[in-house]
Write a protein that holds these residues in place. Structure first.
Motif, PDB file in Angstrom:
ATOM      1  N   LYS A 193       0.819  -1.212   0.000  1.00 45.09           N
ATOM      2  CA  LYS A 193       0.000   0.000   0.000  1.00 45.09           C
ATOM      3  C   LYS A 193       0.852   1.261   0.000  1.00 45.09           C
ATOM      4  O   LYS A 193       0.389   2.326  -0.390  1.00 45.09           O
ATOM      5  CB  LYS A 193      -0.957  -0.015   1.184  1.00 45.09           C
ATOM      6  CG  LYS A 193      -1.980  -1.128   1.085  1.00 45.09           C
ATOM      7  CD  LYS A 193      -2.824  -1.216   2.324  1.00 45.09           C
ATOM      8  CE  LYS A 193      -3.756  -2.420   2.216  1.00 45.09           C
ATOM      9  NZ  LYS A 193      -4.494  -2.656   3.444  1.00 45.09           N
ATOM     10  N   LEU A 194       2.113   1.142   0.423  1.00 46.07           N
ATOM     11  CA  LEU A 194       3.004   2.305   0.395  1.00 46.07           C
ATOM     12  C   LEU A 194       3.198   2.810  -1.028  1.00 46.07           C
ATOM     13  O   LEU A 194       3.247   4.016  -1.266  1.00 46.07           O
ATOM     14  CB  LEU A 194       4.366   1.955   1.010  1.00 46.07           C
ATOM     15  CG  LEU A 194       4.405   1.663   2.504  1.00 46.07           C
ATOM     16  CD1 LEU A 194       5.818   1.288   2.916  1.00 46.07           C
ATOM     17  CD2 LEU A 194       3.892   2.821   3.322  1.00 46.07           C
ATOM     18  N   PHE A 195       3.310   1.904  -1.974  1.00 44.32           N
ATOM     19  CA  PHE A 195       3.506   2.304  -3.370  1.00 44.32           C
ATOM     20  C   PHE A 195       2.303   3.070  -3.899  1.00 44.32           C
ATOM     21  O   PHE A 195       2.450   4.084  -4.580  1.00 44.32           O
ATOM     22  CB  PHE A 195       3.801   1.078  -4.244  1.00 44.32           C
ATOM     23  CG  PHE A 195       5.098   0.407  -3.901  1.00 44.32           C
ATOM     24  CD1 PHE A 195       6.312   0.981  -4.235  1.00 44.32           C
ATOM     25  CD2 PHE A 195       5.098  -0.788  -3.210  1.00 44.32           C
ATOM     26  CE1 PHE A 195       7.514   0.365  -3.906  1.00 44.32           C
ATOM     27  CE2 PHE A 195       6.294  -1.412  -2.873  1.00 44.32           C
ATOM     28  CZ  PHE A 195       7.502  -0.839  -3.221  1.00 44.32           C
ATOM     29  N   ARG A 196       1.120   2.587  -3.588  1.00 43.01           N
ATOM     30  CA  ARG A 196      -0.096   3.298  -4.010  1.00 43.01           C
ATOM     31  C   ARG A 196      -0.186   4.661  -3.337  1.00 43.01           C
ATOM     32  O   ARG A 196      -0.564   5.650  -3.957  1.00 43.01           O
ATOM     33  CB  ARG A 196      -1.333   2.460  -3.705  1.00 43.01           C
ATOM     34  CG  ARG A 196      -1.462   1.278  -4.625  1.00 43.01           C
ATOM     35  CD  ARG A 196      -2.877   0.724  -4.727  1.00 43.01           C
ATOM     36  NE  ARG A 196      -3.651   0.781  -3.526  1.00 43.01           N
ATOM     37  CZ  ARG A 196      -4.074  -0.273  -2.827  1.00 43.01           C
ATOM     38  NH1 ARG A 196      -3.785  -1.474  -3.230  1.00 43.01           N
ATOM     39  NH2 ARG A 196      -4.808  -0.113  -1.756  1.00 43.01           N
ATOM     40  N   ALA A 197       0.144   4.702  -2.044  1.00 44.02           N
ATOM     41  CA  ALA A 197       0.079   5.965  -1.313  1.00 44.02           C
ATOM     42  C   ALA A 197       1.024   6.994  -1.931  1.00 44.02           C
ATOM     43  O   ALA A 197       0.695   8.184  -2.020  1.00 44.02           O
ATOM     44  CB  ALA A 197       0.415   5.745   0.163  1.00 44.02           C
ATOM     45  N   LEU A 198       2.197   6.548  -2.373  1.00 42.13           N
ATOM     46  CA  LEU A 198       3.138   7.464  -3.013  1.00 42.13           C
ATOM     47  C   LEU A 198       2.563   8.028  -4.303  1.00 42.13           C
ATOM     48  O   LEU A 198       2.671   9.231  -4.572  1.00 42.13           O
ATOM     49  CB  LEU A 198       4.470   6.764  -3.287  1.00 42.13           C
ATOM     50  CG  LEU A 198       5.487   7.604  -4.051  1.00 42.13           C
ATOM     51  CD1 LEU A 198       5.888   8.846  -3.259  1.00 42.13           C
ATOM     52  CD2 LEU A 198       6.709   6.771  -4.409  1.00 42.13           C
ATOM     53  N   GLU A 199       1.943   7.190  -5.104  1.00 43.64           N
ATOM     54  CA  GLU A 199       1.354   7.662  -6.364  1.00 43.64           C
ATOM     55  C   GLU A 199       0.250   8.683  -6.113  1.00 43.64           C
ATOM     56  O   GLU A 199       0.147   9.694  -6.804  1.00 43.64           O
ATOM     57  CB  GLU A 199       0.821   6.488  -7.191  1.00 43.64           C
ATOM     58  CG  GLU A 199       1.918   5.628  -7.779  1.00 43.64           C
ATOM     59  CD  GLU A 199       2.938   6.427  -8.579  1.00 43.64           C
ATOM     60  OE1 GLU A 199       2.544   7.213  -9.461  1.00 43.64           O
ATOM     61  OE2 GLU A 199       4.146   6.262  -8.319  1.00 43.64           O
ATOM     62  N   GLU A 200      -0.569   8.429  -5.106  1.00 41.09           N
ATOM     63  CA  GLU A 200      -1.632   9.383  -4.759  1.00 41.09           C
ATOM     64  C   GLU A 200      -1.017  10.717  -4.298  1.00 41.09           C
ATOM     65  O   GLU A 200      -1.461  11.789  -4.699  1.00 41.09           O
ATOM     66  CB  GLU A 200      -2.536   8.822  -3.656  1.00 41.09           C
ATOM     67  CG  GLU A 200      -3.287   7.562  -4.018  1.00 41.09           C
ATOM     68  CD  GLU A 200      -4.436   7.749  -5.000  1.00 41.09           C
ATOM     69  OE1 GLU A 200      -4.585   8.842  -5.594  1.00 41.09           O
ATOM     70  OE2 GLU A 200      -5.192   6.781  -5.185  1.00 41.09           O
ATOM     71  N   ALA A 201       0.020  10.646  -3.457  1.00 40.85           N
ATOM     72  CA  ALA A 201       0.660  11.860  -2.942  1.00 40.85           C
ATOM     73  C   ALA A 201       1.290  12.671  -4.069  1.00 40.85           C
ATOM     74  O   ALA A 201       1.176  13.896  -4.105  1.00 40.85           O
ATOM     75  CB  ALA A 201       1.702  11.495  -1.885  1.00 40.85           C
ATOM     76  N   LYS A 202       1.939  11.998  -5.004  1.00 38.00           N
ATOM     77  CA  LYS A 202       2.550  12.706  -6.141  1.00 38.00           C
ATOM     78  C   LYS A 202       1.480  13.448  -6.953  1.00 38.00           C
ATOM     79  O   LYS A 202       1.666  14.597  -7.340  1.00 38.00           O
ATOM     80  CB  LYS A 202       3.283  11.713  -7.054  1.00 38.00           C
ATOM     81  CG  LYS A 202       4.594  11.234  -6.509  1.00 38.00           C
ATOM     82  CD  LYS A 202       5.225  10.261  -7.507  1.00 38.00           C
ATOM     83  CE  LYS A 202       6.544   9.721  -7.048  1.00 38.00           C
ATOM     84  NZ  LYS A 202       7.109   8.746  -8.006  1.00 38.00           N
ATOM     85  N   ARG A 203       0.377  12.789  -7.196  1.00 39.86           N
ATOM     86  CA  ARG A 203      -0.695  13.410  -7.977  1.00 39.86           C
ATOM     87  C   ARG A 203      -1.303  14.585  -7.221  1.00 39.86           C
ATOM     88  O   ARG A 203      -1.570  15.639  -7.798  1.00 39.86           O
ATOM     89  CB  ARG A 203      -1.777  12.398  -8.306  1.00 39.86           C
ATOM     90  CG  ARG A 203      -2.906  13.001  -9.133  1.00 39.86           C
ATOM     91  CD  ARG A 203      -3.804  11.883  -9.643  1.00 39.86           C
ATOM     92  NE  ARG A 203      -4.923  12.416 -10.343  1.00 39.86           N
ATOM     93  CZ  ARG A 203      -6.126  12.637  -9.799  1.00 39.86           C
ATOM     94  NH1 ARG A 203      -6.330  12.386  -8.528  1.00 39.86           N
ATOM     95  NH2 ARG A 203      -7.122  13.099 -10.514  1.00 39.86           N
ATOM     96  N   ASP A 204      -1.534  14.418  -5.922  1.00 39.33           N
ATOM     97  CA  ASP A 204      -2.068  15.522  -5.118  1.00 39.33           C
ATOM     98  C   ASP A 204      -1.187  16.755  -5.262  1.00 39.33           C
ATOM     99  O   ASP A 204      -1.674  17.870  -5.465  1.00 39.33           O
ATOM    100  CB  ASP A 204      -2.155  15.142  -3.637  1.00 39.33           C
ATOM    101  CG  ASP A 204      -3.156  14.027  -3.363  1.00 39.33           C
ATOM    102  OD1 ASP A 204      -4.075  13.826  -4.174  1.00 39.33           O
ATOM    103  OD2 ASP A 204      -3.003  13.359  -2.328  1.00 39.33           O
TER     104      ASP A 204
END
Length: 135
Positions: free
Chosen positions: A78-89
């Motif tokens: 889930k860390l990888f997904r969280a990083l992608e969401e944070a980058k987009r935000d």
């Protein structure tokens, strides 16, 4: 889910904002982001959102995702997904971080997370003070 971590981080954040006299910010849990998800074409709930009062409106200012892993398991993925969401935000104008906690993360994942800008819970107090209060 990381409800305990989320509650601890929300409490800490509210105390810091109060102590720094920042009354134009509101902290909300389980915030439905108007930005949606970077990974799926669906809505997305952010663990914690700091909203800033601007012209009578509350606008997203900082999103915080909380990931806790007490034993080895799937939260690492889930860390990888969280990083992608944070980058987009961030690309869409909302500051975004991931706070993580627990002894269940492999050391290699933990190193990777810190290099990517994730914040360990132990350092969240200092991070929030520097971000909001410039202490």
């Amino acid at each position: 889910m990381s409800a305990n971590l989320r509650e601890r981080i929300k409490f800490l954040l509210e105390q810091i904002l109060k102590n720094c006299g920042l009354n134009d910010y509101v902290v909300q849990e389980e915030y439905l982001s108007p930005l949606g998800s970077a990974i799926r074409e669906t809505s997305r709930r952010v663990d914690i959102a700091v909203l800033r009062k601007e012209n009578g409106e509350l606008k997203p200012y900082l999103y915080i995702e909380c990931k806790e892993q007490k034993t080895s398991g799937s939260a690492e993925d889930k860390l990888f997904r969280a990083l992608e969401e944070a980058k987009r935000d961030r690309l869409l104008g909302v500051h975004s971080i991931v706070v993580f906690s627990g002894a269940g993360f492999r050391q290699s994942y933990e190193r990777w997370a810190m290099v990517e800008g994730f914040v360990r819970e132990e350092y969240a107090d200092l991070w929030f003070k520097r971000f909001f209060c410039r202490e």
